[in-house]
Each structure stands twice: as structure tokens, then as C-alpha cells.
Design a protein around this motif. Structure first.
Motif, PDB file in Angstrom:
ATOM      1  N   SER A  68      68.649  -5.485  60.634  1.00 25.06           N
ATOM      2  CA  SER A  68      69.573  -5.737  61.523  1.00 25.06           C
ATOM      3  C   SER A  68      71.049  -5.617  60.953  1.00 25.06           C
ATOM      4  N   GLN A  95      20.460 -30.468  45.597  1.00 26.51           N
ATOM      5  CA  GLN A  95      21.795 -30.680  46.344  1.00 26.51           C
ATOM      6  C   GLN A  95      22.943 -31.601  46.057  1.00 26.51           C
ATOM      7  N   THR A 136      36.113 -21.885  49.791  1.00 30.43           N
ATOM      8  CA  THR A 136      36.693 -21.781  51.080  1.00 30.43           C
ATOM      9  C   THR A 136      38.128 -22.198  51.023  1.00 30.43           C
ATOM     10  N   SER A 137      38.192 -23.500  50.584  1.00 32.67           N
ATOM     11  CA  SER A 137      39.688 -24.082  50.813  1.00 32.67           C
ATOM     12  C   SER A 137      40.600 -23.354  49.836  1.00 32.67           C
ATOM     13  N   GLY A 169      41.592 -20.637  51.901  1.00 31.85           N
ATOM     14  CA  GLY A 169      42.320 -21.161  52.913  1.00 31.85           C
ATOM     15  C   GLY A 169      43.842 -21.508  52.826  1.00 31.85           C
ATOM     16  N   ILE A 170      43.836 -21.747  51.362  1.00 30.00           N
ATOM     17  CA  ILE A 170      45.227 -22.332  50.932  1.00 30.00           C
ATOM     18  C   ILE A 170      46.080 -21.014  50.797  1.00 30.00           C
ATOM     19  N   ALA A 204      27.589 -27.324  47.548  1.00 26.71           N
ATOM     20  CA  ALA A 204      28.358 -27.667  49.001  1.00 26.71           C
ATOM     21  C   ALA A 204      29.667 -27.869  48.387  1.00 26.71           C
ATOM     22  N   SER A 223      34.613 -19.398  56.320  1.00 23.33           N
ATOM     23  CA  SER A 223      34.586 -20.578  57.133  1.00 23.33           C
ATOM     24  C   SER A 223      33.788 -20.930  58.179  1.00 23.33           C
ATOM     25  N   ALA A 248      32.752 -25.399  49.111  1.00 22.45           N
ATOM     26  CA  ALA A 248      34.008 -25.743  49.808  1.00 22.45           C
ATOM     27  C   ALA A 248      35.351 -25.521  49.061  1.00 22.45           C
ATOM     28  N   THR A 263      22.868 -26.052  54.152  1.00 20.61           N
ATOM     29  CA  THR A 263      22.682 -27.493  54.311  1.00 20.61           C
ATOM     30  C   THR A 263      21.191 -27.887  55.283  1.00 20.61           C
ATOM     31  N   ASN A 302      38.820 -15.457  55.185  1.00 20.02           N
ATOM     32  CA  ASN A 302      38.946 -16.858  55.550  1.00 20.02           C
ATOM     33  C   ASN A 302      38.077 -17.236  56.517  1.00 20.02           C
ATOM     34  N   ASP A 323      63.775  -8.266  59.032  1.00 19.59           N
ATOM     35  CA  ASP A 323      64.417  -8.279  60.319  1.00 19.59           C
ATOM     36  C   ASP A 323      65.969  -8.412  60.129  1.00 19.59           C
ATOM     37  N   ALA A 335      45.439 -18.286  52.308  1.00 18.70           N
ATOM     38  CA  ALA A 335      45.807 -17.356  53.375  1.00 18.70           C
ATOM     39  C   ALA A 335      47.129 -18.062  54.131  1.00 18.70           C
ATOM     40  N   ASN A 336      47.090 -19.468  54.019  1.00 21.87           N
ATOM     41  CA  ASN A 336      48.045 -20.213  54.550  1.00 21.87           C
ATOM     42  C   ASN A 336      49.351 -19.836  53.804  1.00 21.87           C
ATOM     43  N   ASN A 390      42.813 -13.157  55.847  1.00 24.28           N
ATOM     44  CA  ASN A 390      42.499 -13.945  57.042  1.00 24.28           C
ATOM     45  C   ASN A 390      40.866 -13.560  57.362  1.00 24.28           C
TER      46      ASN A 390
END
Lengths: 547, 301
Positions: A501, A451, A475-476, A479-480, A468, A99, A472, A110, A95, A497, A482-483, A92
């Protein structure tokens, strides 16, 4: 007299019952406590001529409600959950670092190219040129800032390794002590020392927070504890220490070592689970990859810009020089290599062929083998110098020693070593070579167009992407992951849990139940007392007959 | 199922913490106005967002460059419009000079007038833009395009600007191509005409020389005018192309913004209603937890 004895046995049982219930109530919120109960049974009867006469009740033993299977589930799910939660926390951070508009590389890159385009439209203007220099400086600073944040995470993981190792060692040695005490308690009384056993199970659970843990209960009531895929850390009353040791090829990278205290062998590769496993996995899978990809981007971008810049001419009419200084690739000798004067070297030949992987060069059985770490692709029996993936690898010896190995890191340090070489606005080579005048923007157009060109090789594939796009993709990908980790962590939490329990349902204290038990034993006690009162009355009756 | 007291409390707190985290998440989304705040929130959408943002920023750069290109071209157009007026003026003066009734001194006064026009022309050809660059000098914008005698001393390259993905457009014009088209040097031609007008007509030969010379001068002026008008037509069509690219660019930009908004912007109605719902659930969970934890057999013993 028998009646009084029966009454007394009933009183004793009730008292033990109340005491045990009280113990449960007192420990209702004690971590690792498993509720206890008395095992009550009828005392052996005595034979009279006309039958067996009961001798009251007695307490066989006091047991704890404990289920090995449920406990094992808790240990496993604990180690899974704490692993995914440490991984998630780390990824995280990466991430948001990558980003973030303000912290990521994308926006500054950029801006940089924007300023190059602006300079192409007005190449003779000093202010416009100054913007290019300033934005180049921002870009360089951003590369180094992101990289140093990643380095910081790296050093946090080192701390995690040291702390985890110390924690595991201390728990393991406590378990070994408890093993001994529990074994003796069993053999001297025959009864289970419930509270000691609870403590030991709690320590096992604590270890499983750090690393995947397996328990093998032994005949003599001791536990053998192992971590990873079967590395023993407790055998009977002996514990085996783990060590935090520097990596063989990267002394800044701590690994877990195992074995003789003088020469522990690294075992990080076979460790999973727990906070330690999660941290190691995060470092191997995400941190290394991201840092290498960032370095790859830095090298590819800076080299491409330098090359084009050198094709141009600056305002003073001089041919362009390098715009950026690039940190070179690194080859590190394994510290177990016998002769440290035998070294490997690496140089970058074609940045557009570069991958984000590290490589291992090994000399085994009379031949050099090279492994690309990312996908474990191996080139066997290679001839040096070795040219592949945009790098050339060589050694400085013609008599290599069997077993010598080197780690090649083409990109890891590139982002931290990037600096700006041109700070003088007049040195920006925006004109053609030779320059046709101060408004010659021929090279500026080509610089701005960099570029749009596919310079960055993605994942050792044959497809290249723009700067770029490559960023990207990094980064993605994070992200994937992390998700995915977030979903896994959620599932692990639920599993933990549920297991907790289920185990609590078996072993945990329910205060209402204890209250009911209190009432039950209290009544039993009162009834026994009443019975003794009746027996006493019977004696009184007998005694009064003689008056 | 048998429940331990620990489980009852743990479940209660876990549920409340889960709800709190949901509420917090919603609050963050509402305050940022975005449903996708990082790639982890929605990797697929976020990859698109990064890509679109990048494309959008490239298009913005092109749009900025087009503004620069337009202003450069408009600058030329203004300049050349003055040049055209002057040349038309010169043309009518030359036509007038052909009048057979004019005597030498009348022709000389026309020559003087033309000399003034020639100076104005050279000054227009040595115009500078707002940055102080000579606009007809090619890449040597720090040097005047023409000497005071009207000799081109600039450089002949035209500056190109990248105005769209695959379009680079020349946005400068050089003095040699505008004023010296096809070997026909406007300034030299004028200089010749002035010399011609200053030459007295004494006999039939000099009369013929004058008539022929004037006709050539007029022809050459027409050629120069054609070349200047060609350049202006070219500027017009280039400005037109830029306008079209701007319109398309605006459309695309609008589409990008719309897609971006769809991908990342929060549906406030939905989010606020979710928040209200979560808050209600949380309140209920808190109440139920408090009332459940009050229940204990010990209270009755």
C-alpha cells in the motif's frame, strides 16, 4: 504567427496529458503498472530587443512514479510472505495428520496396549488374543499410513522445486531480454521506456514470490538479479539457469542446482525466502524431523516389544518370536564418491539410545569424522566401527578415499518398513518361559507394562520418555512450530500489505485523480483552442483593414 | 495519504476476507464444541490435553482390569462360601458320629453321607469360571485341579493383574493352598474319616482308635475351615482394596474430565456472542465497501 505557435504547443501538451491520463485509466488494474505523468515545462524563450518572449509549453518526457526503496520493500516482504505461507500450509497438514484422533498414531497405540492388558487378564481366551493381533495390525498400518502421507508431502516438495526452478528460469530469461530492450531504448531516445520497465519490475516481483531476490540496478539501466545470498541469475542480457537436481546422497530428494548445465552444484542450503525457500525450509526443519521421530518411535516400540515377547512362551509352548519386522537403518554413499564399491554400513545396537537424527560419515585428511545432523555435533578422528547413540557405523574398506562421504539414516525408513510378524493367535507369547500353563500371564503383564517404561530418547538428550510421551512431544513440537508460523505468516502478510500500500500510494492509479487530471487537461485544451481562435480573429481584423 | 484505486479495493477485499475467515473459524469451533482442535491452536494446552488423555486412558484400562479382578474374586467368594457350608456340615456330622450310643451301621450311614459331601467338595474344588477355566488349577486352567480321589494335580502359580499404576494383585487361588493348607489335606482327611467310620468297633482298642481318629479328623477339619475362612477374608480385603481404588480412580477420572473440559471445551455463550458480533461487523464492512466503491468522480463528469 507566434501566438498561433504558442497555442499549438499548448494544444499538444494538453493532448499528451489526456493521452497519458487515458493510459493510466486503462491500466488502473494492470499488475505491476506504475502511473505515468508528463513532465511539462516552458519552451525556451526567444529574445527580442525588449526582452525574452515565451514560446509556449512543451513536454520534456513522460515518467513513471516509481520508488526503488518502496519497490525493494515489496520484493522483500513478498518473498517473506510466500515463504512463511508455504511453510505454514505444509506444517498445518503435518499438524492435523499427527494430532488427528483418526489419523494419528497415539490413539491406536493406546488401543493396542489396552488389548494387551485385556489379554493379560484372560490369556487363554482366543478372542482376546485375536484383539491383540488386530490392534497390532492397526498400529502397524497407522505407522505406515502416517509415513506415506509424509512421503507424499516430500514428493509434493520435489514438484515444487521443479516448478519453481522452471518459473524462475523463465522469468530470469525474460528479464535478460528486457534488460537489452530497455538499454537500447534509453540509448536511442534518451527517454525511459516506462512500460518495459514496469514489466521488468513485475518479473522481479514474480521471482521474489519463488525465492528471496536482490536487484542491483546498473549504470546502463539494466538490472542484475541475484537470489539467496548473492547467487546471480541475471547479469545484463545474460541469464543463468537453475536446475532441479537429485541430492548427492538421496536421489529421491530434489535440490536446486547452479552452475554448468552438465554438473550443477546443489545450492539449496543457501536459499531462503519465497515459495521455494519455504518448501525447502519446511522439508529440512519439519518434515525430516517428524519422519525421523516417527521412525525412531516405530523402531523403539517394535524392538522393545520384540525383546519382551521373546522372553515369553506362546500357547503351543514355544519360545516367543519377533512380533514385528523392523526395517533396518540405511547408509547411503555420496554419488561423488570415487569408488562406489567402498560402502558404509550401520546397525542398531540399542534402540533406547537412538536419536531421531541423521549422521554423516566423512573421510577427510586421513581421518573419519562423524557429524550428527540435528545438532551438528561432530566426533573427529573416530575409529571404526563407531558405537554411539545406539548405532554402530562401519565401512567395508581399509583404504578409504579422501573426501568420501556417507549419509547414515538410522530411522527415516523405519515407519514405512514396519510389518507384523506374528499373525497366529497361538504364537502370542503371553506366558512365562517356560510356560506353566495356558493361563500363565506373566509375560503379558510385562508386555503391557512396556507402555510405562521410558524407552524413547528425546532429542539426543539423556532423558528418555514413554512411547506416548515421545509421540506427544513430537506432536506438540509441530503444534508449537505451526502456531509460530501462523503468527509469522500473519506478520508477513501485514508487512506485505503495508509495503504494497505504500508503494501503491506512490505509484498506483487513483481514478478520481485521473478524472481530475482529465478535466484539467480538457480545460487546458479548450483554453488553448480559445486562444487560437482569438489569434485567428486578430488576423481577420488585420486582413479586413486592406478591404 | 494518497490512495490508489487498487489499494482501496484490495483493502476492502482483504478486510472482508479476514472477517470471513474469523467467522468461519468461529463456526468450526462452535460445531466441534472445542476451542483447541489441534496443537497449533494452543500448543501449551494441547500438550496437556495429550498427556491427560493418555493418563486417563491408562486409568480406564486399570479400571477395566479391576472389573475383571473383582469378578474373579467374587467368583471365588461364591465358591468358597458353598465350600464353607459343606465343611461346617461335615463338621457337625463328624461331631454327631462321636455319639457313644451309635452302632456300626449308624456310623456307616454317616460315612455314606460324608462320601457324598466329599464328592460335592471335590466338584467345588474343580469349579470352572464363565470362560470354562478351572479356577483352582493355577496356570493350567485347562486341567481339573483335583483328581476324583482328591489329589491336587494343578499348578501352583497365581495370576497377577495390574490393577493400578504400581499395584499388581494376585487374583487367583490355587487348590493346594486353599484345600491343602499347611500339609493338611482336606480331602485326604475326609477320606480317612470315612474309612474310620466304616471300621466296626469291636473292642476297647478299636473304640480308642475310633475316638482318637475322630478327634484328629475334627481338628484337621477345623484347620481346613480356618484356611478357607482365611482365604475368604483375604478375598474380602482384596475386594475392599479394589473398591477403594475404584473410588479414587473415579475421582481422578472426574478431575481429568474437568481439566480436559477446561482446556479444550468451548465457552458457547462467549463464542455465540463473538459470532453475532463478527457477523454485525461483516455486514457493516460489506455495506461500507459497497458505498465507498460507488463514489467516483467519473459519475459527475
Amino acid at each position: 504567427m507566434n501566438v498561433l505557435n504558442v497555442g499549438k504547443s499548448a494544444l499538444t501538451v494538453a493532448q499528451l496529458g489526456i493521452a497519458t491520463t487515458g493510459h493510466n485509466i486503462a491500466n488502473a488494474s494492470t499488475p505491476g503498472y506504475n502511473r505515468q505523468s508528463i513532465v511539462q515545462k516552458a519552451a525556451a524563450a526567444q529574445s527580442f530587443g525588449n526582452g525574452y518572449l515565451g514560446q509556449g509549453a512543451e513536454v520534456g518526457t513522460i515518467v513513471r512514479s516509481y520508488d526503488d526503496v518502496l519497490a525493494k520493500q515489496v520484493i522483500n516482504t513478498t518473498s517473506n510472505q510466500s515463504s512463511s505461507s508455504v511453510y505454514l500450509q505444509g506444517i498445518n497438514e503435518v499438524n492435523s495428520l499427527l494430532s488427528d484422533d483418526k489419523a494419528g498414531v497415539s490413539a491406536v497405540m493406546t488401543n493396542f496396549f489396552r488389548s494387551v492388558s485385556a489379554a493379560a487378564a484372560n490369556p487363554s481366551d482366543i478372542a482376546t488374543r485375536q484383539t491383540v493381533i488386530s490392534n497390532a495390525q492397526s498400529l502397524v498400518s497407522r505407522f505406515t499410513a502416517v509415513n506415506s502421507r509424509l512421503d507424499e508431502m516430500r514428493s509434493n516438495i520435489n514438484t515444487q522445486v521443479s516448478t519453481s526452478v522452471a518459473t524462475i528460469n523463465s522469468y530470469a530469461s525474460s528479464i535478460a531480454d528486457l534488460n537489452e530492450k530497455i538499454k537500447q531504448a534509453f540509448s536511442s531516445t534518451g527517454n525511459p521506456p516506462n512500460d518495459l520497465m514496469d514489466q521488468r519490475d513485475l518479473l522481479v516481483a514474480k521471482i521474489s514470490e519463488q525465492i528471496k531476490t536482490t536487484v542491483l540496478p546498473q549504470q546502463d539501466n539494466t538490472y542484475n538479479v541475484s537470489i539467496g545470498n548473492g547467487i546471480p541469475i541475471v547479469l545484463g542480457n545474460q541469464s543463468q539457469d537453475l536446475y532441479a537436481v537429485p541430492n548427492d546422497t538421496d536421489s529421491t530428494r530434489l535440490e536446486v542446482g547452479y552452475g554448468a548445465s552438465g554438473s550443477p552444484k546443489p545450492i539449496s542450503g543457501s536459499l531462503t525466502g519465497g515459495a521455494l525457500g519455504g518448501a525447502l525450509q519446511f522439508r529440512d526443519e519439519t518434515l525430516d524431523t517428524v519422519q525421523n521421530q516417527l521412525g525412531q518411535l516405530a523402531i523403539t516400540f517394535a524392538t522393545a516389544f520384540n525383546n519382551q515377547h521373546k522372553q515369553g512362551t506362546d500357547l503351543t509352548g514355544t519360545v516367543g518370536q519377533n512380533m514385528f519386522n523392523i526395517a533396518g537403518p540405511v547408509a547411503i554413499s555420496n554419488r561423488n564418491n570415487t569408488d562406489q564399491s567402498k560402502q558404509a554400513s550401520v546397525a542398531i545396537t540399542d534402540p533406547s539410545q537412538l536419536t531421531s537424527s541423521n549422521y554423516t560419515l566423512e573421510y577427510v585428511n586421513g581421518q573419519y569424522n562423524i557429524t550428527r545432523q540435528n545438532d551438528k555435533y561432530v566426533w573427529t578422528n573416530v575409529t571404526l566401527p563407531f558405537n554411539q547413540d545406539g548405532i554402530t557405523i562401519n565401512t567395508n574398506t581399509s583404504s578409504p578415499t579422501n573426501g568420501d562421504s556417507y549419509l547414515i539414516k538410522p530411522t527415516q525408513y523405519a515407519a514405512s518398513g514396519l510389518t507384523l510378524a506374528v499373525t497366529d493367535v497361538e504364537k502370542l507369547a503371553l506366558a512365562d518361559n517356560p510356560s506353566k500353563g495356558e493361563s500363565d500371564n506373566t509375560n503379558a503383564l510385562k508386555l503391557a507394562d512396556l507402555q510405562n517404561q521410558n524407552f524413547v530418547r528425546v532429542n539426543a538428550s539423556s532423558t528418555n520418555r514413554t512411547f506416548a510421551q515421545a509421540y506427544a512431544l513430537t506432536t506438540s513440537a509441530v503444534g508449537i512450530k505451526a502456531n509460530q508460523m501462523s503468527i509469522i505468516n500473519q506478520a508477513d502478510k501485514t508487512a506485505l500489505d503495508n509495503a504494497t500500500s505504500a508503494m501503491q500510494s506512490q505509484s498506483g492509479v487513483n481514478l478520481d485523480e485521473e478524472a481530475a487530471n482529465l478535466l484539467r487537461y480538457q480545460q487546458a485544451y479548450q483554453a488553448a483552442g480559445k486562444m487560437m481562435q482569438i489569434a485567428s480573429n486578430m488576423f481577420d481584423t488585420l486582413l479586413s483593414l486592406g478591404r | 495519504m494518497r490512495l490508489s484505486t487498487n489499494t482501496i479495493y484490495a483493502n476492502g477485499t482483504n478486510r472482508l476476507m479476514g472477517l470471513q475467515s474469523d467467522v468461519n473459524d468461529l463456526n468450526e469451533k462452535i460445531s466441534s464444541g472445542k476451542k483447541v482442535r489441534s496443537p497449533a491452536d494452543d500448543p501449551v494446552a494441547s500438550a496437556r490435553i495429550i498427556e491427560i488423555n493418555n493418563n486417563k486412558s491408562m486409568k480406564d484400562t486399570f479400571a477395566e482390569t479391576r472389573k475383571t479382578a473383582s469378578s474373579m474374586l467374587e467368583n471365588y467368594e461364591t465358591n468358597l462360601s458353598s465350600v464353607t457350608d459343606l465343611v461346617l456340615n461335615i463338621k457337625s456330622s463328624l461331631t454327631a458320629a462321636g455319639n457313644a450310643t451309635y452302632n456300626d451301621s449308624q456310623r456307616q450311614s454317616i460315612a455314606t453321607e460324608l462320601q457324598g459331601r466329599l464328592d460335592s467338595l471335590i466338584s467345588l474344588a474343580n469349579a470352572k469360571d464363565s470362560m470354562g477355566n478351572f479356577i483352582y488349577s493355577g496356570f493350567t486352567t485347562d486341567k481339573a485341579a483335583f483328581t476324583s480321589a482328591g489329589v491336587f494335580q494343578g499348578e501352583t502359580s497365581r495370576m497377577n493383574l495390574q490393577i493400578d499404576d504400581n499395584r499388581t494383585m494376585p487374583t487367583t487361588f490355587t487348590g493346594d493352598s486353599v484345600f491343602n493348607a499347611n500339609g493338611n489335606n482336606l480331602f485326604a482327611n475326609m477320606q480317612q474319616a470315612i474309612t474310620l467310620l466304616n471300621t466296626p468297633i469291636t473292642d476297647a482298642t478299636s473304640r480308642t482308635n475310633f475316638t482318637n481318629g475322630l478327634a484328629t479328623a475334627l481338628q484337621n477339619t477345623d484347620k481346613s475351615l480356618d484356611s478357607i475362612l482365611d482365604t475368604r477374608a483375604q478375598i474380602g480385603s482384596q475386594l475392599n482394596e479394589i473398591q477403594i481404588l475404584d473410588d479414587t480412580g473415579d475421582d481422578i477420572s472426574l478431575q481429568y474430565s474437568k481439566v480436559l473440559s477446561d482446556l479444550q471445551d468451548l465457552d458457547y455463550t462467549q463464542a455465540l456472542s463473538d459470532l453475532a458480533k463478527k457477523n454485525t461487523i461483516m455486514e457493516a464492512a460489506q455495506k461500507s465497501f459497497v458505498s465507498t466503491s460507488k463514489l467516483s468522480l467519473f459519475q459527475f463528469i
